[in-house]
Write a protein that holds these residues in place. Sequence first.
Motif, PDB file in Angstrom:
ATOM      1  N   ARG A  36       0.836  -1.207   0.000  1.00 55.96           N
ATOM      2  CA  ARG A  36       0.000   0.000   0.000  1.00 55.96           C
ATOM      3  C   ARG A  36       0.866   1.250   0.000  1.00 55.96           C
ATOM      4  O   ARG A  36       0.558   2.239  -0.676  1.00 55.96           O
ATOM      5  CB  ARG A  36      -0.932  -0.012   1.203  1.00 55.96           C
ATOM      6  N   SER A  37       1.947   1.216   0.773  1.00 50.27           N
ATOM      7  CA  SER A  37       2.851   2.372   0.817  1.00 50.27           C
ATOM      8  C   SER A  37       3.477   2.620  -0.551  1.00 50.27           C
ATOM      9  O   SER A  37       3.581   3.769  -0.999  1.00 50.27           O
ATOM     10  CB  SER A  37       3.961   2.142   1.846  1.00 50.27           C
ATOM     11  N   LEU A  38       3.917   1.559  -1.213  1.00 50.81           N
ATOM     12  CA  LEU A  38       4.511   1.714  -2.542  1.00 50.81           C
ATOM     13  C   LEU A  38       3.510   2.275  -3.539  1.00 50.81           C
ATOM     14  O   LEU A  38       3.843   3.130  -4.355  1.00 50.81           O
ATOM     15  CB  LEU A  38       5.047   0.369  -3.046  1.00 50.81           C
ATOM     16  N   LEU A  39       2.278   1.817  -3.471  1.00 54.39           N
ATOM     17  CA  LEU A  39       1.252   2.330  -4.377  1.00 54.39           C
ATOM     18  C   LEU A  39       0.989   3.809  -4.109  1.00 54.39           C
ATOM     19  O   LEU A  39       0.813   4.592  -5.045  1.00 54.39           O
ATOM     20  CB  LEU A  39      -0.039   1.521  -4.243  1.00 54.39           C
ATOM     21  N   ALA A  40       0.982   4.202  -2.839  1.00 59.40           N
ATOM     22  CA  ALA A  40       0.784   5.614  -2.494  1.00 59.40           C
ATOM     23  C   ALA A  40       1.948   6.455  -2.997  1.00 59.40           C
ATOM     24  O   ALA A  40       1.758   7.544  -3.542  1.00 59.40           O
ATOM     25  CB  ALA A  40       0.615   5.769  -0.987  1.00 59.40           C
ATOM     26  N   VAL A  41       3.163   5.964  -2.836  1.00 57.02           N
ATOM     27  CA  VAL A  41       4.345   6.698  -3.300  1.00 57.02           C
ATOM     28  C   VAL A  41       4.323   6.818  -4.819  1.00 57.02           C
ATOM     29  O   VAL A  41       4.669   7.850  -5.377  1.00 57.02           O
ATOM     30  CB  VAL A  41       5.643   6.015  -2.811  1.00 57.02           C
ATOM     31  N   ALA A  42       3.875   5.777  -5.491  1.00 58.24           N
ATOM     32  CA  ALA A  42       3.830   5.797  -6.954  1.00 58.24           C
ATOM     33  C   ALA A  42       2.871   6.871  -7.465  1.00 58.24           C
ATOM     34  O   ALA A  42       3.027   7.369  -8.575  1.00 58.24           O
ATOM     35  CB  ALA A  42       3.424   4.429  -7.491  1.00 58.24           C
ATOM     36  N   ARG A  43       1.891   7.259  -6.639  1.00 60.52           N
ATOM     37  CA  ARG A  43       0.912   8.266  -7.062  1.00 60.52           C
ATOM     38  C   ARG A  43       1.325   9.685  -6.704  1.00 60.52           C
ATOM     39  O   ARG A  43       0.654  10.627  -7.114  1.00 60.52           O
ATOM     40  CB  ARG A  43      -0.438   7.954  -6.440  1.00 60.52           C
ATOM     41  N   ILE A  44       2.422   9.888  -5.993  1.00 62.91           N
ATOM     42  CA  ILE A  44       2.854  11.231  -5.605  1.00 62.91           C
ATOM     43  C   ILE A  44       3.088  12.071  -6.860  1.00 62.91           C
ATOM     44  O   ILE A  44       3.812  11.670  -7.757  1.00 62.91           O
ATOM     45  CB  ILE A  44       4.144  11.195  -4.761  1.00 62.91           C
ATOM     46  N   GLY A  45       2.455  13.212  -6.940  1.00 63.61           N
ATOM     47  CA  GLY A  45       2.667  14.130  -8.042  1.00 63.61           C
ATOM     48  C   GLY A  45       1.902  13.834  -9.305  1.00 63.61           C
ATOM     49  O   GLY A  45       1.962  14.600 -10.250  1.00 63.61           O
ATOM     50  N   GLU A  46       1.161  12.760  -9.362  1.00 63.30           N
ATOM     51  CA  GLU A  46       0.444  12.424 -10.596  1.00 63.30           C
ATOM     52  C   GLU A  46      -0.761  13.316 -10.838  1.00 63.30           C
ATOM     53  O   GLU A  46      -1.172  13.492 -11.968  1.00 63.30           O
ATOM     54  CB  GLU A  46      -0.012  10.959 -10.576  1.00 63.30           C
ATOM     55  N   GLU A  47      -1.313  13.908  -9.794  1.00 62.19           N
ATOM     56  CA  GLU A  47      -2.532  14.698  -9.974  1.00 62.19           C
ATOM     57  C   GLU A  47      -2.297  15.973 -10.769  1.00 62.19           C
ATOM     58  O   GLU A  47      -3.216  16.508 -11.357  1.00 62.19           O
ATOM     59  CB  GLU A  47      -3.169  15.036  -8.621  1.00 62.19           C
ATOM     60  N   ASP A  48      -1.056  16.468 -10.847  1.00 64.79           N
ATOM     61  CA  ASP A  48      -0.825  17.709 -11.597  1.00 64.79           C
ATOM     62  C   ASP A  48      -0.368  17.466 -13.026  1.00 64.79           C
ATOM     63  O   ASP A  48      -0.223  18.406 -13.792  1.00 64.79           O
ATOM     64  CB  ASP A  48       0.170  18.614 -10.869  1.00 64.79           C
ATOM     65  N   GLY A  49      -0.111  16.212 -13.405  1.00 59.68           N
ATOM     66  CA  GLY A  49       0.243  15.890 -14.788  1.00 59.68           C
ATOM     67  C   GLY A  49       1.657  16.219 -15.184  1.00 59.68           C
ATOM     68  O   GLY A  49       1.994  16.163 -16.347  1.00 59.68           O
ATOM     69  N   ASP A  50       2.533  16.591 -14.227  1.00 62.16           N
ATOM     70  CA  ASP A  50       3.923  16.873 -14.559  1.00 62.16           C
ATOM     71  C   ASP A  50       4.652  15.604 -14.962  1.00 62.16           C
ATOM     72  O   ASP A  50       4.205  14.502 -14.684  1.00 62.16           O
ATOM     73  CB  ASP A  50       4.661  17.478 -13.353  1.00 62.16           C
TER      74      ASP A  50
END
Length: 92
Positions: free
Chosen positions: A76-90
């Motif tokens: 779960r932690s790895l999945l959360a880390v993988a999503r860091i910053g994805e919401e802004d599309g950079d």
Amino acid sequence: MAGKAAAAGVSPSALLRGAMARTRTWTASARAVERERTRQIARIGNNLNQLARWANTHASSVGAVSVIAHLVSFERSLLAVARIGEEDGDAR
């Protein structure tokens, strides 16, 4: 490049424009996000190594349940880390 453009059925300039349109640039915030993601993944990897070492040393059925619970937590932690910053599309 002319050969690739001909094979794609476009002019070399159109091929280059298309390639440039698919290129993502790094922003300062994207670099900071990537640096934090790398730090978090390293921490999680360290915890996984410690857990694997413990599991190899203290193998038991009760211990196995605990190890599995921790592995689910790490996943779960790895999945959360993988999503860091994805919401802004950079770029990643």
